[in-house]
Design a protein around this motif. Structure first.
Motif, PDB file in Angstrom:
ATOM      1  N   VAL A  32       0.769  -1.304  -0.005  1.00  0.00           N
ATOM      2  CA  VAL A  32      -0.178  -0.015   0.115  1.00  0.00           C
ATOM      3  C   VAL A  32       0.800   1.218  -0.019  1.00  0.00           C
ATOM      4  CG1 VAL A  32      -1.831   1.192   1.173  1.00  0.00           C
ATOM      5  CG2 VAL A  32      -1.667  -1.213   1.277  1.00  0.00           C
ATOM      6  N   ARG A  45       1.743   3.041  10.219  1.00  0.00           N
ATOM      7  CA  ARG A  45       1.171   2.923   8.825  1.00  0.00           C
ATOM      8  C   ARG A  45       0.446   1.478   8.869  1.00  0.00           C
ATOM      9  NH1 ARG A  45       6.311   4.961   6.521  1.00  0.00           N
ATOM     10  NH2 ARG A  45       6.994   2.942   6.293  1.00  0.00           N
ATOM     11  N   HIS A  46       1.465   0.546   9.564  1.00  0.00           N
ATOM     12  CA  HIS A  46       0.535  -0.916   9.625  1.00  0.00           C
ATOM     13  C   HIS A  46      -0.666  -0.930  10.479  1.00  0.00           C
ATOM     14  CE1 HIS A  46       3.902  -3.575   8.203  1.00  0.00           C
ATOM     15  NE2 HIS A  46       3.993  -2.328   7.369  1.00  0.00           N
ATOM     16  N   ILE A  49      -3.714   0.452   8.609  1.00  0.00           N
ATOM     17  CA  ILE A  49      -4.093  -0.826   7.776  1.00  0.00           C
ATOM     18  C   ILE A  49      -5.061  -1.727   8.571  1.00  0.00           C
ATOM     19  CG2 ILE A  49      -3.744  -2.474   6.082  1.00  0.00           C
ATOM     20  CD1 ILE A  49      -3.702   0.448   4.884  1.00  0.00           C
ATOM     21  N   LEU A  67       2.078  -6.991   5.284  1.00  0.00           N
ATOM     22  CA  LEU A  67       2.059  -5.602   4.864  1.00  0.00           C
ATOM     23  C   LEU A  67       3.329  -4.820   4.392  1.00  0.00           C
ATOM     24  CD1 LEU A  67      -0.499  -4.152   7.140  1.00  0.00           C
ATOM     25  CD2 LEU A  67      -1.106  -4.951   4.883  1.00  0.00           C
ATOM     26  N   THR A  69       4.088  -1.055   3.524  1.00  0.00           N
ATOM     27  CA  THR A  69       3.568   0.102   3.388  1.00  0.00           C
ATOM     28  C   THR A  69       4.430   1.373   2.937  1.00  0.00           C
ATOM     29  OG1 THR A  69       3.522   0.519   5.821  1.00  0.00           O
ATOM     30  CG2 THR A  69       1.463  -0.288   4.830  1.00  0.00           C
TER      31      THR A  69
END
Length: 75
Positions: A32, A45-46, A49, A67, A69
């Protein structure tokens, strides 16, 4: 749950994001890239999400997701 649904969920919450989701059978990888990640570290950031996906992780629809990101400046 499939990779297209996961992508849609992320895009509903981060419309400016570029999202790539791969995988199947409850195990996925997502990349992402989003300007909303600016000034956020990887953990932050994780968390953003996971906040979107947590109901599906808790229900078992998503068994595992890896993930990556990035903010727009890291492209």
């Amino acid at each position: 749950m499939d990779k297209y649904t996961i992508k849609s969920l992320i895009l509903e919450n981060f419309p400016s994001a570029d999202v790539l989701v791969e995988g199947e059978d409850g195990k996925y990888n997502a990349i992402v890239t989003c300007s909303e990640f600016s000034q956020k570290n990887t953990i932050e950031r994780h968390k953003m999400i996971y906040e979107v996906l947590n109901p599906y992780i808790s229900s078992g629809e998503i068994h595992a997701i890896s993930l990556k990101t990035y903010d727009r400046g890291q492209e």
